[in-house]
Design an enzyme around this catalytic site. Sequence first.
Site, PDB file in Angstrom:
ATOM      1  N   GLU A  15       0.847  -1.205   0.000  1.00 34.15           N
ATOM      2  CA  GLU A  15       0.000   0.000   0.000  1.00 34.15           C
ATOM      3  C   GLU A  15       0.877   1.248   0.000  1.00 34.15           C
ATOM      4  O   GLU A  15       2.099   1.184   0.134  1.00 34.15           O
ATOM      5  CB  GLU A  15      -0.892   0.017   1.248  1.00 34.15           C
ATOM      6  CG  GLU A  15      -2.318  -0.453   1.032  1.00 34.15           C
ATOM      7  CD  GLU A  15      -3.201   0.610   0.368  1.00 34.15           C
ATOM      8  OE1 GLU A  15      -2.639   1.624  -0.095  1.00 34.15           O
ATOM      9  OE2 GLU A  15      -4.418   0.424   0.316  1.00 34.15           O
ATOM     10  N   ARG A 103      -8.362   3.199  13.672  1.00 36.25           N
ATOM     11  CA  ARG A 103      -6.948   3.287  13.302  1.00 36.25           C
ATOM     12  C   ARG A 103      -6.807   4.165  12.075  1.00 36.25           C
ATOM     13  O   ARG A 103      -7.763   4.379  11.317  1.00 36.25           O
ATOM     14  CB  ARG A 103      -6.370   1.905  13.002  1.00 36.25           C
ATOM     15  CG  ARG A 103      -6.946   1.228  11.752  1.00 36.25           C
ATOM     16  CD  ARG A 103      -6.103   0.033  11.346  1.00 36.25           C
ATOM     17  NE  ARG A 103      -6.661  -0.728  10.234  1.00 36.25           N
ATOM     18  CZ  ARG A 103      -6.490  -0.442   8.951  1.00 36.25           C
ATOM     19  NH1 ARG A 103      -5.819   0.658   8.602  1.00 36.25           N
ATOM     20  NH2 ARG A 103      -6.995  -1.217   8.004  1.00 36.25           N
ATOM     21  N   ASN A 105      -5.540   5.010   8.293  1.00 40.00           N
ATOM     22  CA  ASN A 105      -5.428   4.239   7.063  1.00 40.00           C
ATOM     23  C   ASN A 105      -4.507   4.997   6.094  1.00 40.00           C
ATOM     24  O   ASN A 105      -3.321   5.118   6.356  1.00 40.00           O
ATOM     25  CB  ASN A 105      -6.808   3.955   6.465  1.00 40.00           C
ATOM     26  CG  ASN A 105      -6.782   2.799   5.479  1.00 40.00           C
ATOM     27  OD1 ASN A 105      -6.039   1.840   5.660  1.00 40.00           O
ATOM     28  ND2 ASN A 105      -7.565   2.888   4.417  1.00 40.00           N
ATOM     29  N   GLU A 123     -14.136  -2.736   9.735  1.00 38.94           N
ATOM     30  CA  GLU A 123     -14.718  -2.865   8.401  1.00 38.94           C
ATOM     31  C   GLU A 123     -15.228  -4.280   8.193  1.00 38.94           C
ATOM     32  O   GLU A 123     -14.935  -5.176   8.984  1.00 38.94           O
ATOM     33  CB  GLU A 123     -13.674  -2.522   7.345  1.00 38.94           C
ATOM     34  CG  GLU A 123     -12.446  -3.421   7.375  1.00 38.94           C
ATOM     35  CD  GLU A 123     -11.398  -3.037   6.353  1.00 38.94           C
ATOM     36  OE1 GLU A 123     -11.761  -2.650   5.241  1.00 38.94           O
ATOM     37  OE2 GLU A 123     -10.200  -3.140   6.681  1.00 38.94           O
ATOM     38  N   ASN A 156      -9.391   6.793   2.619  1.00 34.86           N
ATOM     39  CA  ASN A 156      -8.431   6.210   1.705  1.00 34.86           C
ATOM     40  C   ASN A 156      -7.750   7.285   0.872  1.00 34.86           C
ATOM     41  O   ASN A 156      -7.414   8.345   1.389  1.00 34.86           O
ATOM     42  CB  ASN A 156      -9.085   5.123   0.847  1.00 34.86           C
ATOM     43  CG  ASN A 156      -8.359   3.798   1.023  1.00 34.86           C
ATOM     44  OD1 ASN A 156      -7.136   3.731   0.956  1.00 34.86           O
ATOM     45  ND2 ASN A 156      -9.107   2.747   1.275  1.00 34.86           N
ATOM     46  N   ASP A 204      -9.880   2.777  -3.763  1.00 36.97           N
ATOM     47  CA  ASP A 204      -8.857   2.659  -2.724  1.00 36.97           C
ATOM     48  C   ASP A 204      -7.925   3.864  -2.841  1.00 36.97           C
ATOM     49  O   ASP A 204      -8.360   5.003  -2.737  1.00 36.97           O
ATOM     50  CB  ASP A 204      -8.132   1.315  -2.888  1.00 36.97           C
ATOM     51  CG  ASP A 204      -7.412   0.858  -1.624  1.00 36.97           C
ATOM     52  OD1 ASP A 204      -6.963   1.717  -0.850  1.00 36.97           O
ATOM     53  OD2 ASP A 204      -7.274  -0.350  -1.419  1.00 36.97           O
TER      54      ASP A 204
END
Length: 299
Positions: A15, A103, A105, A123, A156, A204
């Site tokens: 990521e 948290r 992301n 999620e 995101n 995303d």
Amino acid sequence: MSVTVECPAVCELTEGPHWDNVNNVLYFIDFARKIGRWDPSTNSLETFSMGNADSPLVTNVVRTDKGRLLFTAGDRFAFFNPETKEFQESFEVEAETRIPDNRFNDGKCDPSGRFWAGTMGPEPPAVPNGTKQGSLYCLHRDRSITTHARKIMVSNGMGWCDSAMYFVDSLKRVVYVFDYEPLTGKTSNQRVAIDTSSEDGVPDGMCVDAEGMIWVAFFNGWKIIRYNPTTGTKLSEIKFPVQQVTSCCWGGPNLDILYVTSGGIRLTKEQKESQPKAGCVFTVRGLGVKGLKSDIFIE
């Protein structure tokens, strides 16, 4: 146009790609609590451990003007020196400490050198319909933190172009746009720029090209889509041999290479066998367009 595997190391989930245009290397997140640094000139990968299996997930990374790395983990911002391999500064976001299971992301810097990062709650499948307990924060140079959006499901990708800021909420399946003031970082007039509900997968990570168009990765969608964010028009689509396409950024000396991260989490044995490159970092060349650089945090 060609899609190729750039970094062949297979991770569970990569990521947050960030191109360091000073050293011409790519940083990215390995969800096994590592930060990767890929040098395309030598085809070599160096990894930095960010803890053990009990440590909070590290979910993004950017370079600072002093050569340090800034990232988020759990409910905090933190700095890491990749040369000395030392953690040098860390502080919690107080509002997030009061929300169980939240948290950070995705995160990214704006062109003025501020660091933006969003949070999320549990999620699916843990919570079938998701939650609306995420927020979007901005970390300023003086370490002050401002809040710019609330009731986010899964924070995101984000990006900037002139006086516009784009921000993805994955489970709402939209790309928002804010009016953005580069001098102060103030945002206003949040609205939907792109509704992706007709596409397979969920939006995303994303990036912006030099023409002001946005490129959105689709988790469980096998693709990246280029959109005109002003009209909402879908302009083109790139297919990948993996279903979990997670994020993208521009890199290379001329910023004409699209670096793309991917994942293979929660895949069945059969899916993993049919997607042996899931979790690799890809490149896309020959797109005929250049991108905007990955901005850094100004300390």
